[in-house]
Design an enzyme around this catalytic site. Structure first.
Site, short mmCIF file in Angstrom:
data_model
loop_
_atom_site.label_atom_id
_atom_site.label_comp_id
_atom_site.label_asym_id
_atom_site.label_seq_id
_atom_site.Cartn_x
_atom_site.Cartn_y
_atom_site.Cartn_z
N GLU A 244 0.47 -2.61 12.54
CA GLU A 244 0.67 -4.07 12.44
C GLU A 244 0.99 -4.73 13.78
O GLU A 244 1.21 -5.93 13.84
CB GLU A 244 1.78 -4.36 11.43
N LYS B 163 2.32 0.84 16.06
CA LYS B 163 3.55 0.86 15.27
C LYS B 163 3.66 2.13 14.42
O LYS B 163 4.73 2.69 14.23
CB LYS B 163 3.56 -0.37 14.36
N GLN B 164 2.52 2.56 13.85
CA GLN B 164 2.55 3.66 12.88
C GLN B 164 1.17 4.29 12.82
O GLN B 164 0.21 3.71 13.31
CB GLN B 164 2.93 3.11 11.52
N TRP C 184 0.83 -1.21 0.00
CA TRP C 184 0.00 0.00 0.00
C TRP C 184 0.86 1.25 0.00
O TRP C 184 0.39 2.35 -0.27
CB TRP C 184 -0.95 0.00 1.21
N ASP C 185 2.15 1.05 0.30
CA ASP C 185 3.11 2.16 0.27
C ASP C 185 2.96 2.95 -1.04
O ASP C 185 3.09 4.17 -1.06
CB ASP C 185 4.55 1.63 0.35
#
Ligand code: BGC
Length: 768
Positions: free
Chosen positions: A490, A603-604, A347-348
């Site tokens: 994640e 995580k993000q 998806w980056d």
């Protein structure tokens, strides 16, 4: 550490390492990688060292080594290595004394160079190594060495150099030992083939030495070297050029793709550049690079000169990693600068790198979205294998029709020592709405109706069809939910109703409903064609039945959108000690994933990314509350995290905090920490750098399908200038602390944009 990154105010196109240290080879191998989108190579040294990773990749040439492994981008036989012996002594910087070592990448023309003086026994030699991959000729790479003898004695030189196929991807050997030959008496050729995908490679190398030499070819298993013996005069110099080319049987610029034709073509093409010197080839490549720099240049006037350098660094890498020549290929999470993530596309692309191309090089963006169209078959396969309908995009993608290629097993668990299962390929499903989002943004910004009608609408509807089949009915609550997923964070596996996933799925479904309606009313022929595929009466009924019952996590009384059903009830951990460490994943020195799953540790960006992409759904106060809640709980272990935080905090008026995130984000690859990029550069973070500048500080965004420009510069910046393409018009934005100007050429259509809720019409120039 003997080596460090050195940036200087007067060299705003240069990435430089001063000093040599074999312990940190990976850093510059990755951040100084070379490429042209067709191929990419790590900036390995000419001589070899333990601990090096000398990768060369050709986009799209995926191969599966074994059925227990997933397909990956194979590391191609090495063409850069040159092993020198001076008076019988092997040239290595591990021996003798090394003075004035500098390794540099010139971002402007893509030239990598290394300079040093090497003193060993009676030898005192000065080296200048230079190399590049041509931006003008996609198959060509070239390298040049100048050795200067700084003594009064003649030095006997032996050079062993050629093509070395004794390479692997961390042990996986992807090539058969193909035919080898010396063509026209001077071109070394090797013809390896990938073991499973049967892609034929033709690699050709030619050496040119400025003094007479004795030559001896030497073939071995998977290798073909030439041995040269010559003399380096006292106080004299010798120059050696090693130029080469790579072709493969999947190249879309070849008329005939059988081995014989490719071999001949490779030789013909080498002969065609026979008269050109290294510098001529470099100059030609520099002109091709200049076209990129001339298109929408970005000027940042900042107290910190690295800000300007960083945007050039990001732009350089975004171009070398992107296969702009072929829509069957896409961008890897590490570009082509390392074996990390196996060359796979995530998806980056849609959320982090594609926006750069959509806004500045729509022709390249079109290739990237077309790749997803070509991936529909794989996406159908994936949905079907899960008992679902429509297009379910793979979490990791390689060749577009491959479907899911995420590996199933990952690193060892620190407590049990057993391999951890990677669940993303099974349950990280937001990728499907991310792809749809990328397509929609491409259509909004470019107005490319042809792509929309032929491909884009189909993706948008097929993905909605997937979500409709994925939703699970909750009888008790009379709503539809999405259980057992991984969201962008994640560190939370098997959660129910991840806010990002649910909201984006909702958007995907509701947009498809609108789209089908508008096609029926305004674009009859497109409607009819797609109706054949989808049976709209049936599909619309399903979508409409479900859309308003999709569960969208609402804010708690404290104004926090729960990341998922269970997140807010989990234990809170003080992350300050982990956040202050170099590198990522330090939490996993103390806890395993199962334990982290039970903590409010993110995580993000997850909820915060949702708030950035769908900014109109949430008011400022809510965003602030969520920012203050989630950021302290976020490790930023993924390089995808910081840019989102930088942009959102800038939107929220926290410009100092935003600028801190900006600086941390640019340090991911460019920073002092010499181990951060070993597995390759962080492609999404580089896309994020452009987004922080243009979306964040430039304040450009698509808002409800309308262009919005709301700049806000950090106090360190006095001026920002950039451009982008919108609906076929080239716009330039110039911003200082008090005002900004948007301009375009007077001809062409007027452009309407929003600023602080007000509509402006741009004919030629608007100053606000
Ligand atoms: C991130 C993902 C990302 C992947 C590839 C992971 O560490 O969590 O969001 O897609 O890296 O960059």
């Amino acid at each position: 550490m003997n080596a460090f990154m050195n940036y200087t105010r007067d060299k705003l196109w240069q990435i430089e390492q001063v000093g040599f240290d074999p312990e940190v080879l990976g850093k510059t191998e990755a951040i100084m990688a070379l490429g042209n989108g067709y191929m990419g190579a790590r900036a390995s040294e000419e001589e070899s060292y333990v601990g090096e990773t000398r990768d060369i990749f050709v986009a799209g040439t995926f191969n599966q080594f074994d059925e227990n492994e997933v397909t990956e981008l194979p590391n191609v036989p090495d063409m850069w290595a040159m092993n020198f012996y001076f008076n019988g002594k092997s040239f290595t910087l591990l021996d003798g004394e090394v003075k004035d070592y500098r390794k540099k990448l010139n971002l402007k023309n893509g030239l990598l160079s290394r300079e040093m003086i090497w003193i060993c026994g009676d030898l005192k030699l000065k080296f200048v190594f230079r190399k590049f991959i041509s931006k003008a000729r996609r198959h060509v790479l070239s390298s040049h060495v100048k050795v200067q003898n700084m003594t009064d004695e003649v030095v006997k030189v032996h050079l062993r150099s050629g093509i070395n196929g004794q390479v692997s991807n961390e042990g996986s050997q992807h090539f058969t030992d193909g035919e080898k030959g010396l063509m026209v008496g001077k071109y070394i050729q090797m013809m390896p083939q990938t073991t499973h995908s049967k892609i034929q490679f033709v690699q050709t190398v030619e050496h040119r030495i400025t003094v007479p030499s004795k030559n001896r070819p030497e073939t071995g298993r998977r290798s073909f070297f030439m041995n040269y013996d010559f003399e380096l005069p006292s106080n004299g110099t010798v120059e050696i050029e090693k130029r080469g080319s790579i072709y493969t049987s999947i190249d879309n610029d070849l008329e005939f793709r059988d081995l014989e034709h490719i071999r001949i073509k490779a030789v013909d093409d080498m002969e065609a550049i026979e008269e050109m010197t290294f510098d001529d080839l470099l100059e030609e490549s520099a002109i091709a690079w200049q076209k990129i720099w001339d298109k929408h240049p970005i000027i940042i006037e900042s107290k910190n000169f690295k800000d300007q350098l960083a945007i050039r660094f990001a732009t350089y890498h975004l171009h070398i990693m992107t296969p702009a020549h072929d829509e069957r290929m896409n961008i890897g999470a590490k570009g082509m600068s390392g074996e990390g993530y196996k060359g796979h596309t995530f998806w980056d692309t849609e959320i982090f790198m594609l926006p750069y191309f959509t806004y500045t090089h729509p022709n390249i963006a079109k290739k990237l979205v077309t790749y997803r169209y070509l991936g529909l078959d794989g996406a159908h396969k994936k949905a079907k294998s899960n008992g679902l309908d429509g297009a379910q995009y793979p979490w990791e993608a390689a060749w577009p029709t491959d479907g899911e290629v995420t590996p199933v097993w990952g690193a060892a668990d620190i407590l049990t020592g057993q391999a951890t299962k990677i669940w993303s390929g099974f349950i990280e499903q937001h990728i499907t709405s991310d792809v749809a989002f990328g397509v929609k943004q491409y259509l909004d910004v470019t107005g490319d109706t042809q792509f929309a009608q032929e491909k884009g609408f189909e993706i948008l509807i097929d993905t909605a069809k997937f979500w409709a089949s994925r939703l699970e009915y909750n009888q008790e609550g009379d709503f539809y939910e999405i259980k057992d997923v991984i969201g962008p964070d994640e560190y939370k596996e098997h959660v129910n109703n991840n806010a990002y996933t649910n909201y984006t799925a909702y958007w995907n479904v509701s947009f498809a409903i609108q789209l089908i309606d508008s096609l029926r009313n305004d674009q009859q022929s497109v409607y009819e064609r797609l109706n054949q595929k989808f049976n709209f009466t049936k599909l619309l009924k399903i979508l409409q039945e479900k859309v308003n019952k999709i569960y969208l996590p609402r804010p708690t009384d404290e104004g926090i959108i729960p990341q998922d059903d269970s997140y807010l009830s989990k234990q809170i951990l003080d992350l300050s000690v982990y956040k202050s460490k170099d590198g990522v994943d330090s939490l996993f020195h103390d806890y395993n994933l199962e334990q982290v799953n039970q903590m409010q540790v993110t995580k993000q960006a997850d909820v915060l990314l949702l708030m950035l992409l769908f900014e109109d759904l949430f008011d400022k106060e809510l965003k602030l509350k969520n920012f203050d809640y989630y950021e302290p709980k976020t490790t930023h272990d993924s390089s995808l995290s910081l840019s989102t935080h930088a942009i959102l905090s800038a939107d929220l008026g926290k410009l100092n905090e935003s600028y801190d995130f900006f600086n941390k984000a640019i340090a991911i690859d460019m920073g002092e920490y010499m181990k951060s990029s070993d597995a390759g550069i962080h492609a999404a973070s580089l896309g994020g750098i452009w987004q922080m500048v243009v979306f964040g500080y430039g304040g450009v965004r698509m808002f409800n399908s309308k262009l919005r420009i709301e700049p806000h510069l950090p106090k360190e910046w006095s001026h920002l200038e950039f451009g982008f393409d919108y609906q076929g018009e080239a716009l330039t934005v110039k911003i200082d602390q008090a005002h900004f100007t948007v301009s375009k050429l007077d001809n062409g259509q007027n452009i309407v944009f929003m600023h602080k809720g007000q509509e402006y019409t741009l004919q030629n120039m608007v100053t606000i």
